[in-house]
Design a protein around this motif. Structure first.
Motif, short mmCIF file in Angstrom:
data_model
loop_
_atom_site.label_atom_id
_atom_site.label_comp_id
_atom_site.label_asym_id
_atom_site.label_seq_id
_atom_site.Cartn_x
_atom_site.Cartn_y
_atom_site.Cartn_z
N GLU A 40 0.84 -1.21 0.00
CA GLU A 40 0.00 0.00 0.00
C GLU A 40 0.87 1.26 0.00
O GLU A 40 0.54 2.24 -0.68
N HIS A 41 1.97 1.21 0.73
CA HIS A 41 2.88 2.36 0.75
C HIS A 41 3.49 2.60 -0.62
O HIS A 41 3.59 3.75 -1.07
N GLN A 42 3.88 1.53 -1.29
CA GLN A 42 4.50 1.68 -2.61
C GLN A 42 3.49 2.17 -3.65
O GLN A 42 3.84 2.94 -4.55
N LEU A 43 2.25 1.71 -3.53
CA LEU A 43 1.21 2.14 -4.49
C LEU A 43 0.64 3.52 -4.15
O LEU A 43 0.08 4.19 -5.02
N GLY A 44 0.78 3.91 -2.90
CA GLY A 44 0.26 5.22 -2.49
C GLY A 44 -1.24 5.22 -2.26
O GLY A 44 -1.87 6.29 -2.23
N VAL A 45 -1.85 4.04 -2.08
CA VAL A 45 -3.29 3.94 -1.82
C VAL A 45 -3.54 2.87 -0.78
O VAL A 45 -2.73 1.96 -0.60
N GLN A 46 -4.69 2.96 -0.09
CA GLN A 46 -5.08 1.91 0.84
C GLN A 46 -5.90 0.87 0.07
O GLN A 46 -6.83 1.21 -0.67
N LEU A 47 -5.56 -0.37 0.24
CA LEU A 47 -6.22 -1.45 -0.48
C LEU A 47 -7.25 -2.17 0.37
O LEU A 47 -8.26 -2.67 -0.16
N LEU A 48 -6.99 -2.26 1.68
CA LEU A 48 -7.86 -3.00 2.58
C LEU A 48 -8.21 -2.16 3.80
O LEU A 48 -7.37 -1.42 4.31
N ILE A 49 -9.44 -2.30 4.25
CA ILE A 49 -9.86 -1.70 5.51
C ILE A 49 -9.87 -2.80 6.56
O ILE A 49 -10.52 -3.84 6.37
N ARG A 50 -9.11 -2.59 7.63
CA ARG A 50 -9.03 -3.59 8.69
C ARG A 50 -10.05 -3.25 9.78
O ARG A 50 -10.04 -2.15 10.32
N ALA A 51 -10.91 -4.19 10.09
CA ALA A 51 -11.88 -4.02 11.17
C ALA A 51 -11.97 -5.32 11.95
O ALA A 51 -12.18 -6.39 11.35
N LYS A 52 -11.76 -5.26 13.26
CA LYS A 52 -11.72 -6.49 14.07
C LYS A 52 -13.00 -7.29 13.96
O LYS A 52 -12.98 -8.51 13.85
N ALA A 53 -14.11 -6.62 13.96
CA ALA A 53 -15.39 -7.35 13.94
C ALA A 53 -15.73 -7.86 12.55
O ALA A 53 -16.28 -8.95 12.40
N LYS A 54 -15.39 -7.10 11.53
CA LYS A 54 -15.79 -7.45 10.16
C LYS A 54 -14.67 -8.06 9.32
O LYS A 54 -14.90 -8.46 8.18
N GLY A 55 -13.49 -8.10 9.86
CA GLY A 55 -12.37 -8.64 9.08
C GLY A 55 -11.86 -7.61 8.09
O GLY A 55 -11.73 -6.41 8.41
N LEU A 56 -11.58 -8.03 6.88
CA LEU A 56 -11.00 -7.17 5.85
C LEU A 56 -12.04 -6.80 4.81
O LEU A 56 -12.81 -7.65 4.36
N THR A 57 -12.01 -5.54 4.40
CA THR A 57 -12.91 -5.05 3.35
C THR A 57 -12.07 -4.34 2.30
O THR A 57 -11.19 -3.53 2.62
#
Length: 320
Positions: A40-57
């Motif tokens: 994500e740092h190399q691409l300059g964008v966020q790819l996944l949203i981390r949420a403990k209850a929902k996992g990855l989005t």
């Protein structure tokens, strides 16, 4: 951006959790998380949203990137499979380098006989000096090179095929031509024709110097055949390695080849290849073919024989 990072991302997106991705990949959860973070740092964008209850989005960018990442991973696997096939089959083109003065004595036979033994291989060649051939090997422009086993540079592996020694070439009417063998000291007062192909001049000068002879060089030339023609005309003697079958020059004039009475270290001839690389099957087949061709009884240079008494692995000072 590495293939491992892409694999971490695709597996995490499919598993839905970092823990699930780590279990599928047999790595730690922290390794997966760190790898995706670097991506994500190399691409300059966020790819996944981390949420403990929902996992990855997947983010919008993640949804767009996921099929591209899958395609890149699939292409990399195709490439790996293709390269494995290239390395494991003998079919294809094999480029072999050859030292310039060795080429007329070795290549014609190999170009004729090796395709008969391995018809799926298309054999091609490049000529060059010792330094040029080693450069071509490191650049990958040829897989193997036939050369003398001297001045081998770091990163090049040399495997000896056979050894040979120099001889004296004399005009037919030369005072020493009637001898069975010639002592180098007896050449001291005679004119010499020097084969000036690097590093031949230095090698022959050192051979003569070891016998206490400072050569009287009348002519220098880079042409092997011009050396023989000048000797045939009576311009002087020469020292050479290769031994053509006919004892005549291009003009049809006779020359005399005489063994050297002095103890001269044999010169190894062999195959060179880049170190740290796995030879393809066709390169391995060519090397095996060369070992079979050049491992016969003692004979003439370039005729496919090992010089009697030539020590395995011996490295002389310079090639002829």
């Amino acid at each position: 951006m590495s293939l491992r990072q892409l694999d971490y991302f695709v597996t995490a997106a499919e598993a839905g959790t970092m823990t699930g991705a780590a279990q599928r990949l047999y790595v730690s959860q922290s390794a997966v998380s760190a790898g995706i973070g670097e991506l994500e740092h190399q691409l300059g964008v966020q790819l996944l949203i981390r949420a403990k209850a929902k996992g990855l989005t997947l983010t919008t960018a993640g949804r767009l990137f996921l099929p591209e990442a899958r395609a890149l991973l699939a292409r990399s696997e195709e490439l790996r499979a293709g390269m494995r096939e290239v390395g494991q089959t003998t079919a294809g083109r094999l480029v072999v380098g050859c030292f310039t003065t060795l080429a007329p004595f070795l290549l014609p036979r190999l170009l004729e006989e090796f395709p008969a033994a391995c018809p799926d291989v298309t054999l091609d060649f490049l000529e060059g000096s010792l330094n040029e051939l080693q450069h071509l090997l490191r650049e990958g422009r040829c897989e193997l090179a036939l050369l003398y086993g001297v001045d081998i540079e770091p990163g090049i592996v040399f495997d000896r095929l056979y050894s040979t020694v120099p001889h004296v070439l004399l005009p037919r009417e030369h005072p020493l031509a009637g001898r069975e063998v010639v002592r180098l000291a007896d050449l001291a007062d005679h004119d010499m024709i020097m084969l000036d192909v690097p590093p031949s001049r230095r090698y022959f000068s050192e051979v003569l110097a070891d016998a206490g002879v400072s050569p009287v060089v009348r002519h220098r030339t880079e042409s092997f055949e011009l050396v023989r023609s000048l000797v045939a005309r009576g311009a002087g003697y020469s020292l050479l390695i290769q031994r053509p079958v006919p004892d005549v020059s291009y003009e049809g004039r006779a020359v005399r080849m005489r063994p050297i009475a002095d103890d001269v270290a044999p010169l190894p001839v062999g195959l060179a290849r880049p170190s740290g690389t796995l030879p393809t099957r066709r390169a391995a087949a060519f090397a095996s073919f060369c070992r079979a061709v050049f491992a016969g009884p003692p004979g003439a240079e370039g005729g496919g024989a090992a010089e009697a008494g030539g020590p395995q692995g011996h490295v002389a000072k310079l090639p002829a």
